[in-house]
Write a protein that holds these residues in place. Structure first.
Motif, PDB file in Angstrom:
ATOM      1  N   GLU A 165       0.848  -1.202   0.000  1.00  0.00           N
ATOM      2  CA  GLU A 165       0.000   0.000   0.000  1.00  0.00           C
ATOM      3  C   GLU A 165       0.879   1.247   0.000  1.00  0.00           C
ATOM      4  O   GLU A 165       0.661   2.163  -0.778  1.00  0.00           O
ATOM      5  CB  GLU A 165      -0.885   0.013   1.251  1.00  0.00           C
ATOM      6  N   ASP A 166       1.852   1.257   0.898  1.00  0.00           N
ATOM      7  CA  ASP A 166       2.703   2.433   1.089  1.00  0.00           C
ATOM      8  C   ASP A 166       4.161   2.020   0.873  1.00  0.00           C
ATOM      9  O   ASP A 166       4.730   1.290   1.682  1.00  0.00           O
ATOM     10  CB  ASP A 166       2.492   2.978   2.503  1.00  0.00           C
ATOM     11  N   VAL A 167       4.738   2.482  -0.213  1.00  0.00           N
ATOM     12  CA  VAL A 167       6.100   2.088  -0.585  1.00  0.00           C
ATOM     13  C   VAL A 167       7.104   2.542   0.469  1.00  0.00           C
ATOM     14  O   VAL A 167       8.008   1.781   0.833  1.00  0.00           O
ATOM     15  CB  VAL A 167       6.470   2.633  -1.984  1.00  0.00           C
TER      16      VAL A 167
ATOM     17  N   SER B 128      11.068   0.984   4.520  1.00  0.00           N
ATOM     18  CA  SER B 128      11.633   1.181   5.862  1.00  0.00           C
ATOM     19  C   SER B 128      11.468  -0.074   6.727  1.00  0.00           C
ATOM     20  O   SER B 128      12.363  -0.409   7.502  1.00  0.00           O
ATOM     21  CB  SER B 128      11.028   2.405   6.536  1.00  0.00           C
ATOM     22  N   GLN B 129      10.344  -0.770   6.598  1.00  0.00           N
ATOM     23  CA  GLN B 129      10.157  -1.993   7.390  1.00  0.00           C
ATOM     24  C   GLN B 129      11.136  -3.084   6.981  1.00  0.00           C
ATOM     25  O   GLN B 129      11.586  -3.857   7.816  1.00  0.00           O
ATOM     26  CB  GLN B 129       8.724  -2.511   7.248  1.00  0.00           C
ATOM     27  N   LEU B 130      11.453  -3.170   5.690  1.00  0.00           N
ATOM     28  CA  LEU B 130      12.416  -4.171   5.228  1.00  0.00           C
ATOM     29  C   LEU B 130      13.851  -3.666   5.305  1.00  0.00           C
ATOM     30  O   LEU B 130      14.786  -4.405   5.024  1.00  0.00           O
ATOM     31  CB  LEU B 130      12.100  -4.583   3.788  1.00  0.00           C
ATOM     32  N   ASN B 131      14.006  -2.369   5.651  1.00  0.00           N
ATOM     33  CA  ASN B 131      15.318  -1.741   5.740  1.00  0.00           C
ATOM     34  C   ASN B 131      16.081  -1.877   4.416  1.00  0.00           C
ATOM     35  O   ASN B 131      17.238  -2.301   4.393  1.00  0.00           O
ATOM     36  CB  ASN B 131      16.108  -2.333   6.914  1.00  0.00           C
ATOM     37  N   LEU B 132      15.387  -1.544   3.325  1.00  0.00           N
ATOM     38  CA  LEU B 132      15.968  -1.638   1.983  1.00  0.00           C
ATOM     39  C   LEU B 132      15.911  -0.297   1.272  1.00  0.00           C
ATOM     40  O   LEU B 132      15.003   0.502   1.517  1.00  0.00           O
ATOM     41  CB  LEU B 132      15.191  -2.657   1.135  1.00  0.00           C
ATOM     42  N   ASP B 133      16.880  -0.081   0.386  1.00  0.00           N
ATOM     43  CA  ASP B 133      16.764   1.066  -0.507  1.00  0.00           C
ATOM     44  C   ASP B 133      15.990   0.607  -1.750  1.00  0.00           C
ATOM     45  O   ASP B 133      15.675  -0.579  -1.897  1.00  0.00           O
ATOM     46  CB  ASP B 133      18.149   1.622  -0.880  1.00  0.00           C
ATOM     47  N   VAL B 134      15.681   1.528  -2.632  1.00  0.00           N
ATOM     48  CA  VAL B 134      14.844   1.220  -3.794  1.00  0.00           C
ATOM     49  C   VAL B 134      15.486   0.151  -4.676  1.00  0.00           C
ATOM     50  O   VAL B 134      14.824  -0.821  -5.080  1.00  0.00           O
ATOM     51  CB  VAL B 134      14.559   2.503  -4.606  1.00  0.00           C
ATOM     52  N   ASN B 135      16.764   0.281  -4.964  1.00  0.00           N
ATOM     53  CA  ASN B 135      17.433  -0.679  -5.849  1.00  0.00           C
ATOM     54  C   ASN B 135      17.466  -2.083  -5.243  1.00  0.00           C
ATOM     55  O   ASN B 135      17.262  -3.076  -5.946  1.00  0.00           O
ATOM     56  CB  ASN B 135      18.850  -0.209  -6.191  1.00  0.00           C
TER      57      ASN B 135
ATOM     58  N   ARG C  74       4.968  -0.175  -8.558  1.00  0.00           N
ATOM     59  CA  ARG C  74       4.712   0.833  -7.521  1.00  0.00           C
ATOM     60  C   ARG C  74       6.021   1.358  -6.926  1.00  0.00           C
ATOM     61  O   ARG C  74       6.178   2.564  -6.721  1.00  0.00           O
ATOM     62  CB  ARG C  74       3.819   0.262  -6.424  1.00  0.00           C
ATOM     63  N   VAL C  75       6.963   0.463  -6.654  1.00  0.00           N
ATOM     64  CA  VAL C  75       8.250   0.881  -6.088  1.00  0.00           C
ATOM     65  C   VAL C  75       9.006   1.745  -7.098  1.00  0.00           C
ATOM     66  O   VAL C  75       9.542   2.806  -6.754  1.00  0.00           O
ATOM     67  CB  VAL C  75       9.098  -0.342  -5.652  1.00  0.00           C
ATOM     68  N   TYR C  76       9.021   1.316  -8.348  1.00  0.00           N
ATOM     69  CA  TYR C  76       9.714   2.072  -9.390  1.00  0.00           C
ATOM     70  C   TYR C  76       9.084   3.463  -9.561  1.00  0.00           C
ATOM     71  O   TYR C  76       9.791   4.477  -9.598  1.00  0.00           O
ATOM     72  CB  TYR C  76       9.682   1.302 -10.713  1.00  0.00           C
ATOM     73  N   ASN C  77       7.762   3.503  -9.665  1.00  0.00           N
ATOM     74  CA  ASN C  77       7.070   4.789  -9.843  1.00  0.00           C
ATOM     75  C   ASN C  77       7.252   5.693  -8.626  1.00  0.00           C
ATOM     76  O   ASN C  77       7.410   6.915  -8.763  1.00  0.00           O
ATOM     77  CB  ASN C  77       5.578   4.567 -10.119  1.00  0.00           C
ATOM     78  N   TRP C  78       7.255   5.120  -7.435  1.00  0.00           N
ATOM     79  CA  TRP C  78       7.499   5.904  -6.225  1.00  0.00           C
ATOM     80  C   TRP C  78       8.886   6.523  -6.279  1.00  0.00           C
ATOM     81  O   TRP C  78       9.070   7.694  -5.950  1.00  0.00           O
ATOM     82  CB  TRP C  78       7.355   5.012  -4.994  1.00  0.00           C
ATOM     83  N   ASP C  79       9.877   5.743  -6.718  1.00  0.00           N
ATOM     84  CA  ASP C  79      11.253   6.239  -6.828  1.00  0.00           C
ATOM     85  C   ASP C  79      11.345   7.378  -7.842  1.00  0.00           C
ATOM     86  O   ASP C  79      11.988   8.395  -7.578  1.00  0.00           O
ATOM     87  CB  ASP C  79      12.191   5.093  -7.214  1.00  0.00           C
ATOM     88  N   VAL C  80      10.699   7.215  -8.982  1.00  0.00           N
ATOM     89  CA  VAL C  80      10.708   8.276 -10.005  1.00  0.00           C
ATOM     90  C   VAL C  80      10.074   9.541  -9.431  1.00  0.00           C
ATOM     91  O   VAL C  80      10.602  10.653  -9.597  1.00  0.00           O
ATOM     92  CB  VAL C  80       9.964   7.809 -11.281  1.00  0.00           C
TER      93      VAL C  80
END
Length: 187
Positions: A20-22, A27-34, A165-171
């Motif tokens: 729902e919320d990228v 942050s919950q997975l402690n990951l960056d976009v890539n 969704r993750v890609y579009n959020w990053d853009v």
């Protein structure tokens, strides 16, 4: 973020989580976009491998069911002709593409291939029971396989949507970061 325990996996296939919320997801997975995109792409590839295996199993079962049904018909025909004195002329496969003709006068038993180069002789009644059981098992396995494939396709779709969704959020985040810098340099 996760669904109920029953939806976390199906027969070893992990369930995909709809995001729902990228920002919260990352942050919950402690990951960056890539890293998140790499993880999701890897999961998508794993789903594709499992899908290929399940489709192969489905093809095998779909070929096996008519063979079992044909064997059941042959045994039923032999049982129906039993005691009538009427002979049956049959062509049967010895090897791939090699057939022989046989005249069957009275058949009290039949030989069934069990697999792994094993053939056993059964009475017609035992053969019918075994073949019916095998047919039921094959049909039940096919139903489970179809359900697994549907579940898997749902997971592929959810994962593809999450990747988008993750890609579009990053853009969007990159554009948002550029916009204040562009307006401050124009003043």
């Amino acid at each position: 973020m996760s669904a109920s325990a029953s939806a976390t996996e199906r027969r070893g296939i992990p369930a995909a989580v709809f995001v729902e919320d990228v920002q919260t997801y990352l942050s919950q997975l402690n990951l960056d976009v890539n890293s998140a995109l790499a993880f999701l792409q890897e999961r998508l590839q794993q789903y594709r491998v499992v899908e290929m295996k399940l489709l192969a199993q489905q093809r095998d079962l779909q070929a096996k069911i008519p063979d079992i049904e044909k064997c059941l018909d042959v045994v039923a025909t032999l049982q129906a002709k039993k005691g009538t004195g009427e002979a049956i002329i049959a062509d049967f496969e010895l090897s791939e593409g090699i057939y022989s003709r046989a005249r069957v006068e009275e058949a009290d038993s039949v030989c069934l291939w069990l697999g792994a180069n094993v053939m056993l002789e059964y009475s017609c009644e035992e053969a019918t029971t075994l073949l019916k059981k095998n047919l039921e098992n094959a049909k039940a396995s096919l139903e489970v396989l179809v359900a697994d494939l549907q579940f898997l396709r749902d997971q592929v779709t959810i994962t593809q949507v999450t990747i988008a969704r993750v890609y579009n959020w990053d853009v969007h985040q990159r554009r948002h970061k550029k916009t204040p810098a562009a307006t401050s340099s124009e003043s």
